[in-house]
Design a protein around this motif. Structure first.
Motif, PDB file in Angstrom:
ATOM      1  N   LEU A  52       0.937  -1.186  -0.059  1.00 55.47           N
ATOM      2  CA  LEU A  52      -0.255  -0.138   0.079  1.00 55.47           C
ATOM      3  C   LEU A  52       0.901   1.429  -0.033  1.00 55.47           C
ATOM      4  N   GLY A  53       1.494   1.744  -1.132  1.00 55.15           N
ATOM      5  CA  GLY A  53       2.517   2.595  -1.261  1.00 55.15           C
ATOM      6  C   GLY A  53       2.023   3.722  -2.284  1.00 55.15           C
ATOM      7  N   THR A  54       3.119   4.544  -2.466  1.00 55.18           N
ATOM      8  CA  THR A  54       2.609   5.726  -3.584  1.00 55.18           C
ATOM      9  C   THR A  54       2.240   5.448  -4.906  1.00 55.18           C
ATOM     10  N   ASP A 102      -5.415   6.871  -3.879  1.00 51.41           N
ATOM     11  CA  ASP A 102      -6.380   7.966  -3.961  1.00 51.41           C
ATOM     12  C   ASP A 102      -7.578   7.681  -4.822  1.00 51.41           C
ATOM     13  N   THR A 103      -7.360   7.070  -5.813  1.00 51.01           N
ATOM     14  CA  THR A 103      -8.367   6.441  -6.760  1.00 51.01           C
ATOM     15  C   THR A 103      -9.497   5.468  -5.996  1.00 51.01           C
ATOM     16  N   VAL A 104      -8.912   4.411  -5.240  1.00 50.83           N
ATOM     17  CA  VAL A 104      -9.623   3.542  -4.480  1.00 50.83           C
ATOM     18  C   VAL A 104     -10.530   4.158  -3.319  1.00 50.83           C
ATOM     19  N   ILE A 105      -9.818   5.463  -2.684  1.00 44.72           N
ATOM     20  CA  ILE A 105     -10.579   5.802  -1.820  1.00 44.72           C
ATOM     21  C   ILE A 105     -11.929   6.572  -2.482  1.00 44.72           C
ATOM     22  N   GLN A 106     -11.648   7.345  -3.693  1.00 40.02           N
ATOM     23  CA  GLN A 106     -12.680   7.834  -4.050  1.00 40.02           C
ATOM     24  C   GLN A 106     -13.760   6.957  -4.750  1.00 40.02           C
ATOM     25  N   SER A 156       0.368  -3.940   3.866  1.00 35.66           N
ATOM     26  CA  SER A 156       0.607  -2.864   4.512  1.00 35.66           C
ATOM     27  C   SER A 156       1.571  -1.917   3.608  1.00 35.66           C
ATOM     28  N   GLY A 157       2.386  -0.880   4.106  1.00 37.71           N
ATOM     29  CA  GLY A 157       3.289   0.057   3.278  1.00 37.71           C
ATOM     30  C   GLY A 157       3.121   1.456   3.815  1.00 37.71           C
ATOM     31  N   SER A 158       3.695   2.404   2.862  1.00 42.24           N
ATOM     32  CA  SER A 158       4.024   3.614   3.475  1.00 42.24           C
ATOM     33  C   SER A 158       2.707   4.529   3.517  1.00 42.24           C
ATOM     34  N   ARG A 159       1.345   4.119   2.890  1.00 40.52           N
ATOM     35  CA  ARG A 159       0.119   4.772   2.883  1.00 40.52           C
ATOM     36  C   ARG A 159      -0.544   4.192   3.738  1.00 40.52           C
TER      37      ARG A 159
END
Length: 403
Positions: free
Chosen positions: A232-234, A239-243, A261-264
Motif C-alpha cells: 500500500l504505497g505511493t 487516492d482513486t480507490v478511496i474515491q 501494509s506499506g507507506s500509505r
C-alpha cells in the motif's frame, strides 16, 4: 548448475524470488542466496533478526542463505530509503566476498526490483567467482524514480542513468519482466543482451491447517468483496480507490478490502475515519501462504497503479497471482498489465486513476451471476498455466543462465 541468487529482498519478505529459488532447488540445482535483513514493507526489521551483523541460515531446510547488515527502510522518507539502498551495497561489497569464500558458481542471478544498485555487489562477485552475471529487471531506473517523485531534478536523474548504464554494461544478460521494458532499456544497453522473462508464482494447494482469521472469513462470505493485495504505497493509486469507495457507499453489499501494509497505510486509516468509509476494510498483512485461501474466497481481485508511463510498461506481479487464483480481476491500470488481463479474458479493465470507470466495472461485475464470474476466473487461470507456470519458466531461466 551452481547458482548464486543475490537480492536485497528475500524470505520472510514476500517476493517471487522466494519461489524461484525453491523451484530451482527442487529441479536439482545448487542454490545459495545472498540478501539483507528482512524489513520490507513496514520498514522495521522482522522479529528474530537484527539490522547489524551477518547471519547464515537455511531456507526450506537445504538452501543456504547469507545475510548482510543493512539500515532499515523506516516509515517513509527519502533519506531513510537512500541510506537503506546504500547500506546494502556497502555491506554486500564488504561482507559477501568473505561470506562466500571458497564457494564456486556458474552463474549469478540478481533479482532487481528497486533499487537497481543492489546489482553492484554482484558485479564484484562476478569477477571474483568468474561467473556469468544475469540481471532480472523488475523496475526501470531512472524512470521509476521520476514517476514516484523520489527524484525530480533532471541532473540527478541523469546521474542515475549513468549508473544504470554501467551496471547494464557489466552484466552478461538482462532479463525483463515486461516486453515494454525493452525499448526504454535500449538507451542504456545493447539489444542482444535483453531477454523477455516474465514473473510467475508458485501454485500450491491450500493446506487444511491454514485458516483465515474468523472476522475476515465472515467478511468475505457476507459481502461482495473486491480484494486488493500487496504493498500500500505511493504507486498504487490509492487516492482513486478511496474515491471509488466514496461512490460505492450506496451499495451496502460491496466491500473494498485492502490486504497488506506499506507507506500509505496510516493515510488510508485516516481517510476511512475522516470520510466514514465503512465499506473500505484494512485487515493488515498476512503470511504469504494464507493469500491463496483469501483470493479463493474473494468475489473479485483488484489491481491499480498510477497513470504514469513507467507503470504502463510494467506487469504487476500480483496479476500472475490473481490469474492463478481463478477469480475475476478488476484492473485500474494502463499498458502491459491491462493487455494481459484483457488477453486472458480474466476480468474488466479501466484506465489508471479513472474513478468512475472503476466504479462502473465493480458494479458491472457484481451484476453478473456466479456462472459468468467463474467463467472469467477460469479463463484467467487457463491463461496463467499457458504463459506463466513456474516450473516451465524456471527451466527456461536455467537455459538462459546456461547459454
Amino acid at each position: 548448475m551452481r547458482i548464486l541468487v543475490l537480492s536485497q529482498y528475500f524470505w520472510p519478505e514476500n517476493f517471487i524470488i522466494n519461489d524461484i529459488v525453491q523451484t530451482l532447488s527442487e529441479q536439482g540445482h545448487s542454490v545459495v542466496v545472498a540478501t539483507g535483513k528482512p524489513n520490507y514493507p513496514d520498514g522495521e526489521v522482522y522479529d528474530g533478526y537484527r539490522a547489524g551483523g551477518t547471519l547464515r541460515e537455511l531456507y526450506q531446510n537445504d538452501i543456504d542463505v547469507v545475510r548482510v547488515p543493512l539500515w532499515p527502510r523506516g516509515q517513509g522518507g527519502s533519506v531513510n530509503l537512500i541510506i537503506n539502498y546504500l547500506s546494502f551495497v556497502m555491506s554486500g561489497l564488504f561482507y559477501l566476498p568473505w561470506m562466500l569464500k571458497g564457494r564456486r558458481f556458474d552463474a549469478i542471478l540478481v533479482f532487481a526490483p528497486s533499487p537497481i544498485t543492489q546489482a553492484i555487489p554482484a558485479i564484484l562477485l562476478k569477477w571474483l567467482k568468474k561467473a556469468k552475471l544475469v540481471l532480472w529487471v523488475q523496475d526501470l531506473w531512472p524512470e521509476s524514480l521520476s514517476a514516484t517523485g523520489f527524484i525530480k531534478k533532471p541532473y540527478l536523474l541523469n546521474i542515475v542513468g549513468c549508473i544504470v548504464r554501467v551496471i547494464y554494461f557489466c552484466c552478461d544478460k538482462l532479463l525483463v519482466q515486461s516486453r515494454a521494458f525493452v525499448e526504454p532499456m535500449l538507451r542504456y544497453a545493447c539489444r542482444d543482451k535483453i531477454f523477455y522473462y516474465p514473473n510467475s508464482i508458485r501454485v500450491s494447494e491450500s493446506k487444511a491447517d491454514i485458516t483465515i482469521p474468523q472476522d475476515l472469513s465472515e467478511l468475505l462470505e457476507q459481502y461482495f468483496c473486491v480484494v486488493f493485495a500487496g504493498n500500500l504505497g505511493t504507486a498504487q493509486a490509492l487516492d482513486t480507490v478511496i474515491q471509488a469507495a466514496r461512490l460505492l457507499r450506496d451499495d451496502a453489499e460491496i466491500r473494498l478490502v485492502l490486504v497488506g501494509s506499506g507507506s500509505r497505510l496510516s493515510w488510508l486509516k485516516a481517510q476511512c475515519k475522516e470520510l466514514g468509509l465503512s465499506n473500505l476494510v484494512l485487515p493488515g498483512r498476512f503470511p504469504l501462504e494464507l493469500m491463496p485461501a483469501i483470493f479463493e474466497r474473494s468475489s473479485a481481485l483488484l489491481v491499480s497503479l498510477n497513470d504514469e508511463e513507467i507503470f504502463a510498461q510494467t506487469i504487476p506481479s500480483k496479476i500472475q497471482a490473481y490469474l492463478a487464483a481463478g477469480r475475476p480481476i478488476i484492473a485500474s491500470i494502463n499498458g502491459e498489465g491491462a493487455r494481459v488481463v484483457l488477453e486472458a479474458g480474466a476480468g474488466l479493465v479501466s484506465a489508471a486513476e479513472q474513478v468512475m470507470p472503476l466504479v462502473d466495472n465493480i458494479r458491472c461485475l457484481k451484476r453478473l451471476d456466479s456462472v459468468e464470474r467463474n467463467a472469467l476466473g477460469k479463463s484467467g487461470k487457463e491463461y496463467f498455466y499457458k504463459n506463466f507456470e513456474m516450473g516451465v519458466r524456471v527451466k527456461d531461466l536455467v537455459q538462459i543462465l546456461a547459454d
